[in-house]
Design a protein around this motif. Structure first.
Motif, mmCIF file in Angstrom:
data_model
loop_
_atom_site.group_PDB
_atom_site.id
_atom_site.type_symbol
_atom_site.label_atom_id
_atom_site.label_comp_id
_atom_site.label_asym_id
_atom_site.label_seq_id
_atom_site.Cartn_x
_atom_site.Cartn_y
_atom_site.Cartn_z
ATOM 1 N N ARG A 20 -16.868 78.389 30.308
ATOM 2 C CA ARG A 20 -16.557 78.608 28.896
ATOM 3 C C ARG A 20 -17.338 79.808 28.384
ATOM 4 N NH1 ARG A 20 -14.961 73.419 26.208
ATOM 5 N NH2 ARG A 20 -13.362 72.688 27.635
ATOM 6 N N ILE A 21 -16.819 80.440 27.367
ATOM 7 C CA ILE A 21 -17.470 81.606 26.763
ATOM 8 C C ILE A 21 -18.251 81.134 25.534
ATOM 9 C CG2 ILE A 21 -17.071 83.847 25.665
ATOM 10 C CD1 ILE A 21 -14.459 83.973 27.349
ATOM 11 N N ARG A 23 -19.493 82.535 22.866
ATOM 12 C CA ARG A 23 -19.002 83.006 21.561
ATOM 13 C C ARG A 23 -17.781 82.213 21.129
ATOM 14 N NH1 ARG A 23 -18.334 89.031 23.175
ATOM 15 N NH2 ARG A 23 -16.643 87.856 24.038
ATOM 16 N N ARG A 24 -16.876 81.970 22.054
ATOM 17 C CA ARG A 24 -15.645 81.226 21.734
ATOM 18 C C ARG A 24 -15.979 79.786 21.371
ATOM 19 N NH1 ARG A 24 -11.202 80.251 19.593
ATOM 20 N NH2 ARG A 24 -9.648 79.132 20.750
ATOM 21 N N ARG A 25 -16.859 79.167 22.144
ATOM 22 C CA ARG A 25 -17.244 77.779 21.878
ATOM 23 C C ARG A 25 -17.948 77.668 20.523
ATOM 24 N NH1 ARG A 25 -15.219 73.403 21.829
ATOM 25 N NH2 ARG A 25 -16.662 71.708 21.685
ATOM 26 N N ALA A 27 -17.386 79.556 17.887
ATOM 27 C CA ALA A 27 -16.345 79.655 16.853
ATOM 28 C C ALA A 27 -15.591 78.330 16.713
ATOM 29 C CB ALA A 27 -15.384 80.788 17.184
ATOM 30 N N ILE A 28 -15.303 77.678 17.835
ATOM 31 C CA ILE A 28 -14.616 76.375 17.795
ATOM 32 C C ILE A 28 -15.478 75.340 17.093
ATOM 33 C CG2 ILE A 28 -13.818 74.447 19.229
ATOM 34 C CD1 ILE A 28 -12.943 76.652 21.298
ATOM 35 N N ASP A 37 -13.228 79.511 9.765
ATOM 36 C CA ASP A 37 -12.945 80.367 10.912
ATOM 37 C C ASP A 37 -13.983 81.482 10.872
ATOM 38 O OD1 ASP A 37 -10.467 79.040 11.698
ATOM 39 O OD2 ASP A 37 -9.650 79.895 9.858
ATOM 40 N N GLU A 39 -16.010 84.951 12.885
ATOM 41 C CA GLU A 39 -16.019 86.012 13.875
ATOM 42 C C GLU A 39 -17.478 86.266 14.229
ATOM 43 O OE1 GLU A 39 -14.426 90.568 14.331
ATOM 44 O OE2 GLU A 39 -15.121 89.929 12.359
#
Length: 103
Positions: A20-21, A23-25, A27-28, A37, A39
């Motif tokens: 998993r990334i 940064r993405r996790r 944001a989730i 939401d 960035e």
């Protein structure tokens, strides 16, 4: 933004699974816990407390660390989740006074 959870920040564990990334996790999790939401715009830093050691019954020993990101809201609506008791935006000058766990 500050999130009050009503829990000792040192007792809360967040995991990012292999593959998993982060940064993405992040944001989730922000969406799940705040309704916003976001960035990710930068890395604030990584922090650890050498006294905070997790020893499992099978003999495995780990030391936890925090990765803190800088982010900006790009959508959504601020909403308290079942993991929060208070959400609010704070000025950067107020951050040092907040208990956000170790580091």
């Amino acid at each position: 933004m500050a999130e009050a959870t009503g829990m000792d920040p040192k007792s809360v564990e967040r995991w990012v699974n292999l593959g998993r990334i982060p940064r993405r996790r992040t944001a989730i999790r922000a969406k799940e816990e705040t309704g916003l939401d976001i960035e990710i715009t930068g890395l604030v830093g990584t922090y650890t407390d050498p006294r905070h050691v997790i020893a499992y019954s099978d003999g495995e020993v780990r030391r936890q660390f925090n990765v803190r990101f800088l982010a900006r809201a790009i959508g959504g609506n601020l909403a308290i989740s079942d993991e929060s008791i208070e959400l609010r935006f704070v000025a950067p000058t107020e951050l040092d006074a907040l208990d956000m766990g170790f580091g």
